[in-house]
Design an enzyme around this catalytic site. Structure first.
Site, PDB file in Angstrom:
ATOM      1  N   GLY A  36      28.761 -66.310  -4.133  1.00  0.00           N
ATOM      2  CA  GLY A  36      28.095 -66.236  -5.424  1.00  0.00           C
ATOM      3  C   GLY A  36      29.034 -66.322  -6.612  1.00  0.00           C
ATOM      4  O   GLY A  36      29.975 -67.119  -6.672  1.00  0.00           O
ATOM      5  N   LYS A  67      22.874 -63.418   1.724  1.00  0.00           N
ATOM      6  CA  LYS A  67      24.128 -64.155   1.547  1.00  0.00           C
ATOM      7  C   LYS A  67      25.100 -63.872   2.690  1.00  0.00           C
ATOM      8  O   LYS A  67      25.641 -64.771   3.298  1.00  0.00           O
ATOM      9  CB  LYS A  67      24.785 -63.763   0.210  1.00  0.00           C
ATOM     10  CG  LYS A  67      24.077 -64.251  -1.018  1.00  0.00           C
ATOM     11  CD  LYS A  67      24.879 -63.934  -2.273  1.00  0.00           C
ATOM     12  CE  LYS A  67      24.376 -62.678  -2.916  1.00  0.00           C
ATOM     13  NZ  LYS A  67      24.909 -62.459  -4.274  1.00  0.00           N
ATOM     14  N   ASP A 127      21.009 -53.090  -3.667  1.00  0.00           N
ATOM     15  CA  ASP A 127      21.902 -53.946  -2.898  1.00  0.00           C
ATOM     16  C   ASP A 127      21.658 -53.727  -1.400  1.00  0.00           C
ATOM     17  O   ASP A 127      21.489 -52.590  -0.948  1.00  0.00           O
ATOM     18  CB  ASP A 127      23.350 -53.603  -3.244  1.00  0.00           C
ATOM     19  CG  ASP A 127      24.314 -54.745  -2.989  1.00  0.00           C
ATOM     20  OD1 ASP A 127      24.031 -55.554  -2.080  1.00  0.00           O
ATOM     21  OD2 ASP A 127      25.340 -54.826  -3.679  1.00  0.00           O
ATOM     22  N   LYS A 139      33.141 -48.200   9.131  1.00  0.00           N
ATOM     23  CA  LYS A 139      33.030 -47.781  10.528  1.00  0.00           C
ATOM     24  C   LYS A 139      34.236 -48.252  11.333  1.00  0.00           C
ATOM     25  O   LYS A 139      34.755 -47.520  12.186  1.00  0.00           O
ATOM     26  CB  LYS A 139      31.741 -48.335  11.148  1.00  0.00           C
ATOM     27  CG  LYS A 139      31.623 -48.070  12.657  1.00  0.00           C
ATOM     28  CD  LYS A 139      30.316 -48.578  13.226  1.00  0.00           C
ATOM     29  CE  LYS A 139      30.254 -48.304  14.733  1.00  0.00           C
ATOM     30  NZ  LYS A 139      28.950 -48.657  15.320  1.00  0.00           N
ATOM     31  N   HIS A 285      25.680 -18.045 -25.525  1.00  0.00           N
ATOM     32  CA  HIS A 285      25.475 -17.405 -24.227  1.00  0.00           C
ATOM     33  C   HIS A 285      24.107 -17.749 -23.638  1.00  0.00           C
ATOM     34  O   HIS A 285      23.419 -16.908 -23.071  1.00  0.00           O
ATOM     35  CB  HIS A 285      25.636 -15.897 -24.331  1.00  0.00           C
ATOM     36  CG  HIS A 285      27.007 -15.479 -24.762  1.00  0.00           C
ATOM     37  ND1 HIS A 285      27.326 -14.198 -25.114  1.00  0.00           N
ATOM     38  CD2 HIS A 285      28.160 -16.189 -24.903  1.00  0.00           C
ATOM     39  CE1 HIS A 285      28.606 -14.127 -25.459  1.00  0.00           C
ATOM     40  NE2 HIS A 285      29.123 -15.336 -25.330  1.00  0.00           N
ATOM     41  N   GLY A 314      30.993 -19.212 -33.028  1.00  0.00           N
ATOM     42  CA  GLY A 314      31.519 -19.642 -31.728  1.00  0.00           C
ATOM     43  C   GLY A 314      30.479 -20.214 -30.789  1.00  0.00           C
ATOM     44  O   GLY A 314      30.765 -20.432 -29.607  1.00  0.00           O
ATOM     45  N   GLU A 337      32.014 -23.865 -31.165  1.00  0.00           N
ATOM     46  CA  GLU A 337      32.675 -24.471 -30.005  1.00  0.00           C
ATOM     47  C   GLU A 337      32.387 -25.963 -29.912  1.00  0.00           C
ATOM     48  O   GLU A 337      33.223 -26.735 -29.456  1.00  0.00           O
ATOM     49  CB  GLU A 337      32.216 -23.778 -28.716  1.00  0.00           C
ATOM     50  CG  GLU A 337      32.761 -22.381 -28.521  1.00  0.00           C
ATOM     51  CD  GLU A 337      34.227 -22.383 -28.103  1.00  0.00           C
ATOM     52  OE1 GLU A 337      34.724 -23.431 -27.657  1.00  0.00           O
ATOM     53  OE2 GLU A 337      34.864 -21.324 -28.233  1.00  0.00           O
ATOM     54  N   ASN A 427      13.383 -10.558 -21.249  1.00  0.00           N
ATOM     55  CA  ASN A 427      12.100 -10.650 -21.960  1.00  0.00           C
ATOM     56  C   ASN A 427      12.320 -11.292 -23.324  1.00  0.00           C
ATOM     57  O   ASN A 427      13.209 -10.868 -24.062  1.00  0.00           O
ATOM     58  CB  ASN A 427      11.487  -9.260 -22.133  1.00  0.00           C
ATOM     59  CG  ASN A 427      10.944  -8.705 -20.841  1.00  0.00           C
ATOM     60  OD1 ASN A 427      10.183  -9.359 -20.169  1.00  0.00           O
ATOM     61  ND2 ASN A 427      11.330  -7.466 -20.515  1.00  0.00           N
ATOM     62  N   PHE A 472       3.296 -11.788 -20.684  1.00  0.00           N
ATOM     63  CA  PHE A 472       2.300 -10.886 -21.265  1.00  0.00           C
ATOM     64  C   PHE A 472       2.910  -9.560 -21.721  1.00  0.00           C
ATOM     65  O   PHE A 472       4.001  -9.179 -21.312  1.00  0.00           O
ATOM     66  CB  PHE A 472       1.133 -10.643 -20.307  1.00  0.00           C
ATOM     67  CG  PHE A 472       1.493  -9.939 -19.006  1.00  0.00           C
ATOM     68  CD1 PHE A 472       2.009  -8.648 -18.991  1.00  0.00           C
ATOM     69  CD2 PHE A 472       1.282 -10.567 -17.782  1.00  0.00           C
ATOM     70  CE1 PHE A 472       2.312  -7.996 -17.801  1.00  0.00           C
ATOM     71  CE2 PHE A 472       1.580  -9.930 -16.591  1.00  0.00           C
ATOM     72  CZ  PHE A 472       2.105  -8.639 -16.603  1.00  0.00           C
TER      73      PHE A 472
END
Length: 523
Positions: A36, A67, A127, A139, A285, A314, A337, A427, A472
């Protein structure tokens, strides 16, 4: 032991360095087979190349899908040189040994990461012949070298030019890289097709998770350390993840990313992408300490910062639109940062570059941002797996359970607060207007403590603002705290055995309350 290289098959999609490779192999007396576009490129460079179709006697067909799938190719690769029967088979069928296979694969990952790519285009980038040759050569690494990355061209050429072949150690190392490459390639394809199937296949929509779960990731970079300096760490990329994502973000300046930086950038990116309009969020954090919407990037940043400037020090910042000069000038007045944004105006970068250690990440358009695959959390001896928490519910469709319904302004504020609350660790309590957060309570063992902390951290008056709770209220005490601070409306999932008590408390205080029916807990 050196295995000689007399014939090489070269068929690459990424043609970086391939002409120089071919030129040096030819100079070392190696016969070149190619197919190709690679064959055309090598011939145009003046190299002697035997076309695969001439070598096999079979033309390329099916638009290039077939191919190299031929016994003359795979027999030459797979024959064990020390096996007399194998070598007799080669001689009987007129097949020459192939000692080196240089192949890199169609760019499947790059293709599916582009906007607007359809299934058919993606399928054509799967491919077949390439991975088949790579696996065959890997292999037979006892006799054949395989190269899947241009970065290895120099090592391979060095050995061939010095000794005429490749050592046992080099062939084995190349085989390991080759099998990893094909495994990652197949993983990316499987992940993409699984995503397609999830939207169209009745099998994919069945409940449950696979009995065996394989995860194939590629190391993006080593990190200086983990959460703490005594912990080692690295960042791995999911080949199947669609762009834009943090692993594909481009770092424009600043120190190397740390483990904690990456966690915070990911949290910031997720919230910024969820915002209903142009906005900014600041993460520290793993929790937002300020989020705001505004027409200008600078205003969004300054409003987000005003929520909790002490905690923001930061932290990392995410914008969901371009950072312009005015925003850059405001950012440069503080210590952070890092910043992540879709893009930066040209005149903004010199201003930010004055902060040499500030990490600047460019992510691209966030309109297509979506968390792919599954959410993994490692525990001792195993892995917890879940689907990602996505906010499919519409707040304006939530059930109004109090005597008073929210006003239009309150509805808009509730929608914004609910989005932010989904990104706060439980929470979670968020006090907000329609444009910005005013106070955030996160990570407490008691919901009423989160409500109190959110009021204590608020720097602006809370009267007339709204509250969002990720889960809740087990008792009315959280409502009483919010009412005492002037909160006018509440959005929460509901589902407590004391819902009636909580709703009655809201009515006593003249608050509006809506229940979404869906929890967004972040443990």
């Amino acid at each position: 032991m050196i295995s000689p290289v007399r014939r090489a098959l070269i068929s690459v999609h990424d043609k970086q360095g391939v002409v120089e490779l071919g030129r040096k192999l030819e100079a070392a007396g190696v016969e070149l087979l190619s197919s190709g576009g690679t064959a055309r490129l090598l011939r145009e460079a003046g190299l002697r190349v035997v076309a695969v179709s001439d070598y096999t006697g079979s033309p390329e067909m099916l638009d290039g899908r077939v191919k190299t799938l031929h016994p003359r190719i795979h027999g030459g690769i797979l024959a064990v040189r020390s096996n007399a029967e194998h070598m007799a088979d080669l001689e009987r069928h007129g097949i020459g040994p192939i000692d080196l296979v240089v192949v890199n694969l169609y760019p499947f990952e790059r293709t599916i990461s582009r906007a607007g790519v359809g299934l058919q285009e993606a399928v054509e980038m799967i491919d077949v012949g390439g991975p088949t040759m790579v696996r065959a050569a890997a292999k037979n690494f006892a006799h054949v070298g395989v190269v899947v990355d241009p970065v290895d061209y120099g090592t391979v050429l060095g050995e061939i030019e010095t000794s005429g072949g490749l050592s046992d150690a080099t062939r084995l190392a190349l085989a390991v890289r080759a099998f990893r490459a094909t495994a990652e390639y197949d993983h990316a394809i499987a992940g993409y097709l699984a995503g397609v199937a999830a939207g169209s296949s009745p099998v994919a929509s069945e409940p449950g998770f696979p009995q065996r779960l394989a995860v194939e990731l590629t190391k993006a970079q080593d990190l200086r350390y983990g959460e703490n300096p005594h912990q080692r760490a690295a960042f791995y990329r999911d080949p199947a993840a669609r762009a834009p994502n943090l692993a594909r973000a481009r770092q424009l300046q600043g120190k190397e990313l740390s483990f904690n930086n990456i966690l915070d950038f990911d949290a910031a990116l997720g919230l910024a992408a969820d915002l209903p309009g142009a906005g900014c969020t600041i993460i520290k954090h793993g929790n937002p300490c300020g989020t705001a919407l505004a027409a200008e990037a600078r205003a969004a940043f300054e409003q987000a910062l005003s929520c909790d400037p002490v905690s923001a020090f930061g932290g990392v910042i995410a914008f969901n639109r371009r950072v312009d000069l005015r925003a850059a000038e405001s950012l440069a007045e503080h210590f952070f940062e890092g910043v992540i944004a879709p893009a930066y105006d040209e005149d903004a970068l010199p201003v930010l570059s004055r902060k040499k250690n500030l990490r600047l990440l460019e992510i691209g358009d966030l309109a297509r941002f979506e968390r792919d695959g599954l959410d993994f959390r490692r525990v001792s001896g195993g892995l917890l797996v879940q689907t990602w928490d996505r906010a499919d519910e519409r707040v304006r469709e939530a059930e109004v359970v109090t005597r008073r319904a929210p006003t239009d302004a309150e509805w808009r504020a509730l929608e914004f607060a609910w989005i932010v609350a989904r990104h706060v660790k439980s929470n979670a309590i968020v006090y907000a207007t329609a444009e910005r957060t005013l106070g955030i309570g996160a990570g407490q063992m008691s919901r009423v403590d989160s409500a109190r902390i959110a009021t204590e951290k608020a720097l602006a008056p809370l009267a007339g603002s709204v509250m969002a709770s990720d889960a809740f209220f087990p008792f009315r005490d959280g409502i009483d705290v919010a009412a005492g601070a002037g909160i006018a409306a509440v959005v929460q999932p509901g589902g407590s055995v004391r819902d009636r008590e909580v709703i009655d408390a809201a009515d006593e205080h003249g608050m509006a309350m809506v229940l979404t029916g869906r929890r967004h807990f972040r443990h």
